[in-house]
Design a protein around this motif. Sequence first.
Motif, PDB file in Angstrom:
ATOM      1  N   ILE A  99      -3.570  14.371  -4.803  1.00 51.14           N
ATOM      2  CA  ILE A  99      -2.186  14.627  -4.398  1.00 51.14           C
ATOM      3  C   ILE A  99      -1.871  13.899  -3.085  1.00 51.14           C
ATOM      4  CG2 ILE A  99      -0.628  16.432  -3.546  1.00 51.14           C
ATOM      5  CD1 ILE A  99      -1.801  18.275  -5.669  1.00 51.14           C
ATOM      6  N   GLY A 100      -2.848  13.846  -2.193  1.00 47.19           N
ATOM      7  CA  GLY A 100      -2.657  13.130  -0.946  1.00 47.19           C
ATOM      8  C   GLY A 100      -2.428  11.645  -1.173  1.00 47.19           C
ATOM      9  N   ILE A 101      -3.172  11.057  -2.105  1.00 48.92           N
ATOM     10  CA  ILE A 101      -2.995   9.636  -2.425  1.00 48.92           C
ATOM     11  C   ILE A 101      -1.603   9.394  -3.019  1.00 48.92           C
ATOM     12  CG2 ILE A 101      -3.804   7.736  -3.868  1.00 48.92           C
ATOM     13  CD1 ILE A 101      -5.583   8.410  -1.454  1.00 48.92           C
ATOM     14  N   LEU A 102      -1.132  10.309  -3.863  1.00 49.14           N
ATOM     15  CA  LEU A 102       0.220  10.188  -4.403  1.00 49.14           C
ATOM     16  C   LEU A 102       1.255  10.228  -3.282  1.00 49.14           C
ATOM     17  CD1 LEU A 102       0.023  12.509  -7.562  1.00 49.14           C
ATOM     18  CD2 LEU A 102       0.121  10.006  -7.521  1.00 49.14           C
ATOM     19  N   THR A 103       0.979  11.037  -2.265  1.00 44.15           N
ATOM     20  CA  THR A 103       1.893  11.135  -1.130  1.00 44.15           C
ATOM     21  C   THR A 103       2.015   9.805  -0.397  1.00 44.15           C
ATOM     22  OG1 THR A 103       1.361  13.484  -0.827  1.00 44.15           O
ATOM     23  CG2 THR A 103       2.331  12.323   1.048  1.00 44.15           C
ATOM     24  N   VAL A 104       0.878   9.154  -0.113  1.00 48.97           N
ATOM     25  CA  VAL A 104       0.930   7.894   0.633  1.00 48.97           C
ATOM     26  C   VAL A 104       1.528   6.774  -0.217  1.00 48.97           C
ATOM     27  CG1 VAL A 104      -0.984   8.528   2.127  1.00 48.97           C
ATOM     28  CG2 VAL A 104      -1.465   7.258   0.038  1.00 48.97           C
ATOM     29  N   ILE A 105       1.337   6.847  -1.530  1.00 52.13           N
ATOM     30  CA  ILE A 105       2.012   5.884  -2.413  1.00 52.13           C
ATOM     31  C   ILE A 105       3.525   6.055  -2.278  1.00 52.13           C
ATOM     32  CG2 ILE A 105       2.471   5.287  -4.830  1.00 52.13           C
ATOM     33  CD1 ILE A 105      -0.472   5.910  -5.410  1.00 52.13           C
ATOM     34  N   GLY A 106       3.961   7.315  -2.198  1.00 51.56           N
ATOM     35  CA  GLY A 106       5.384   7.594  -2.018  1.00 51.56           C
ATOM     36  C   GLY A 106       5.926   7.020  -0.725  1.00 51.56           C
ATOM     37  N   VAL A 107       5.150   7.107   0.351  1.00 50.20           N
ATOM     38  CA  VAL A 107       5.574   6.538   1.636  1.00 50.20           C
ATOM     39  C   VAL A 107       5.788   5.034   1.510  1.00 50.20           C
ATOM     40  CG1 VAL A 107       4.873   6.095   4.027  1.00 50.20           C
ATOM     41  CG2 VAL A 107       4.439   8.334   2.993  1.00 50.20           C
ATOM     42  N   SER A 108       4.867   4.363   0.831  1.00 54.28           N
ATOM     43  CA  SER A 108       4.988   2.918   0.638  1.00 54.28           C
ATOM     44  C   SER A 108       6.186   2.569  -0.243  1.00 54.28           C
ATOM     45  CB  SER A 108       3.700   2.369   0.021  1.00 54.28           C
ATOM     46  OG  SER A 108       3.779   0.977  -0.164  1.00 54.28           O
ATOM     47  N   VAL A 109       6.394   3.350  -1.300  1.00 55.79           N
ATOM     48  CA  VAL A 109       7.521   3.102  -2.208  1.00 55.79           C
ATOM     49  C   VAL A 109       8.850   3.257  -1.474  1.00 55.79           C
ATOM     50  CG1 VAL A 109       8.760   4.014  -4.218  1.00 55.79           C
ATOM     51  CG2 VAL A 109       6.288   3.695  -4.322  1.00 55.79           C
ATOM     52  N   VAL A 110       8.965   4.289  -0.646  1.00 53.81           N
ATOM     53  CA  VAL A 110      10.196   4.502   0.126  1.00 53.81           C
ATOM     54  C   VAL A 110      10.506   3.293   1.001  1.00 53.81           C
ATOM     55  CG1 VAL A 110      11.160   5.804   2.064  1.00 53.81           C
ATOM     56  CG2 VAL A 110      10.146   7.016   0.152  1.00 53.81           C
ATOM     57  N   GLY A 111       9.467   2.721   1.588  1.00 53.45           N
ATOM     58  CA  GLY A 111       9.680   1.589   2.467  1.00 53.45           C
ATOM     59  C   GLY A 111      10.028   0.298   1.757  1.00 53.45           C
ATOM     60  N   ASN A 112       9.575   0.143   0.512  1.00 57.70           N
ATOM     61  CA  ASN A 112       9.731  -1.136  -0.187  1.00 57.70           C
ATOM     62  C   ASN A 112      10.833  -1.162  -1.242  1.00 57.70           C
ATOM     63  OD1 ASN A 112       7.328  -2.977   0.728  1.00 57.70           O
ATOM     64  ND2 ASN A 112       6.457  -0.936   0.470  1.00 57.70           N
TER      65      ASN A 112
END
Length: 262
Positions: A99-112
């Motif tokens: 779940i933590g890895i999904l969270t950081v993927i979300g952070v990257s997606v928001v930025g890009n």
Amino acid sequence: MPERLHKWLPVTIAIYLPVSFIITYSIAVANGNVAAGFPYISDTGTTPPESCVFGQLMNIGAVLDGVIIYIRYRQIQHFYEEPQCPKGMKRLNTTAYVIGILTVIGVSVVGNFQETNVRVVHLLGASLAFVVGFVYFLLQTVISFKVKGLKISGNTDNLRRLRVLLIVLDIIFLLLVGIFAVLVKMKAAGQNMPSRKWSTNNPGYSEHLVTTISEWLVAFVSVIYFSTFYTEFKHFSWRPPKVEYDNTTDTTLNAINVSTLT
């Protein structure tokens, strides 16, 4: 990575992300792309050139978050074989890690994926970053209480209380974001809503302000939660992976070459 450098990562991310938001906010306001005040965080990284800066800063932040999440996973993994380790800890820790890895993927997606370009993907990323991120913090709080009997240095009663307070604040602010975002649409129904430059004359401005302020608070609560890992990380050593050169392949190739020549 030096053995003790990892303990500063939670503090670093707690400083890095807010500074990143302030940088892109300043650029967006200076260029007149958003109104000064409390725009959505994503609004400050939607239009070039700030969108480029926002995307890069979020990618770096996602990597730092990912390293923290991995170290936390390995830290709890260390206690699997302890007799006092609660049953199901392996599954709980692994679930929290995923779940933590999904969270950081979300952070990257928001930025890009800017909201004005690929809105659906951007909103998906925001959901992963904030909603799934809340689930990660919730699971880490549960883990903190479950491993209380293991006497992990740094996992104090006050730390556990702080984490409970942070997840309570997180869910409150998340609910405010969702509820008042709906109220904004209801109040401004049938009227042209400003994209990024809101003023007091716009219908639903007060509700919009509650939504955006709550979003900023969710972000700040999240980075504060990450910083709480410092107290536990500082009692652990983290050594770089050992890289060894295997010359077996080279020896085999040399033997083949020699036999071919003869």
